[in-house]
Design a protein around this motif. Structure first.
Motif, PDB file in Angstrom:
ATOM      1  N   LYS A  46     -56.364 -70.296  74.466  1.00 34.13           N
ATOM      2  CA  LYS A  46     -55.236 -70.035  75.349  1.00 34.13           C
ATOM      3  C   LYS A  46     -54.184 -69.177  74.647  1.00 34.13           C
ATOM      4  O   LYS A  46     -53.935 -69.341  73.458  1.00 34.13           O
ATOM      5  N   ILE A  95     -50.222 -68.563  75.193  1.00 39.68           N
ATOM      6  CA  ILE A  95     -49.182 -69.300  75.903  1.00 39.68           C
ATOM      7  C   ILE A  95     -47.815 -68.659  75.698  1.00 39.68           C
ATOM      8  O   ILE A  95     -47.424 -68.331  74.581  1.00 39.68           O
ATOM      9  N   THR A 150     -55.813 -68.760  80.029  1.00 37.03           N
ATOM     10  CA  THR A 150     -57.005 -69.326  79.402  1.00 37.03           C
ATOM     11  C   THR A 150     -58.073 -68.244  79.356  1.00 37.03           C
ATOM     12  O   THR A 150     -58.444 -67.686  80.395  1.00 37.03           O
ATOM     13  N   LYS A 207     -45.862 -69.622  81.088  1.00 40.40           N
ATOM     14  CA  LYS A 207     -47.199 -69.317  81.616  1.00 40.40           C
ATOM     15  C   LYS A 207     -48.261 -69.518  80.542  1.00 40.40           C
ATOM     16  O   LYS A 207     -47.988 -69.365  79.361  1.00 40.40           O
ATOM     17  N   THR A 208     -49.475 -69.810  80.999  1.00 43.71           N
ATOM     18  CA  THR A 208     -50.612 -69.965  80.096  1.00 43.71           C
ATOM     19  C   THR A 208     -51.781 -69.153  80.625  1.00 43.71           C
ATOM     20  O   THR A 208     -52.091 -69.199  81.814  1.00 43.71           O
TER      21      THR A 208
END
Length: 150
Positions: A72, A74, A81, A78-79
């Motif tokens: 991820k 980050i 993946t 927001k993240t």
């Protein structure tokens, strides 16, 4: 003599088990943030072209390719993946662009309609599939600079 031999065999078996248990853990990949263009050049119009001119890049300085599936990137709000993407060894790079696009081996797209990285300062965090922080890239207001090395 028989007891001594059994004792020696038992001691060897215990020692062998200890050696297996004490084996070193696998080394973490030589993967880190490389650079970021946190302020898209020109006016912030939120067009897809402008959004994609904002990006952050990873580099693999190790000799072995690394599969990034489940890792991820980050931001505090927001993240992203990462899917089934492998970053090549020996300087391989992967760029994560803020806007929309078609992912390739070296360019990924967050799909955001808003800018992710703050121009006045921000922190990007790279986490492993297991959720462990692997690297960070932090910047402040760089007096007119829009791109930095991490």
């Amino acid at each position: 003599m028989r007891r001594t031999m059994l004792g020696t065999i038992s001691a060897l078996a215990i020692a062998a088990g200890t050696l297996v248990a004490a084996a070193p853990a696998q080394a973490a990949p030589a993967l880190r943030f490389h650079s970021t263009q946190y302020d898209s050049p020109g006016k912030d119009t939120r067009s897809n072209t402008s959004l994609n001119a904002e990006w952050i890049a990873l580099v693999n300085t190790g000799s072995t390719a690394v599969n990034l599936s489940g890792w991820k990137i980050i931001d505090k709000s927001k993240t992203y993946t990462i899917g089934n993407v492998t970053i090549a060894g020996k300087g391989g790079k992967v760029y994560l662009h803020t806007g929309k696009g078609t992912n390739s081996k070296t360019h990924l797209y967050w799909g955001s309609g808003n800018y992710v990285w703050n121009n006045t300062g921000d922190t990007a965090t790279l986490r492993t599939k297991a959720g462990k922080t692997h690297d960070t890239c932090k910047w402040g207001n760089k007096s007119g600079r829009t791109r930095i090395a991490c």
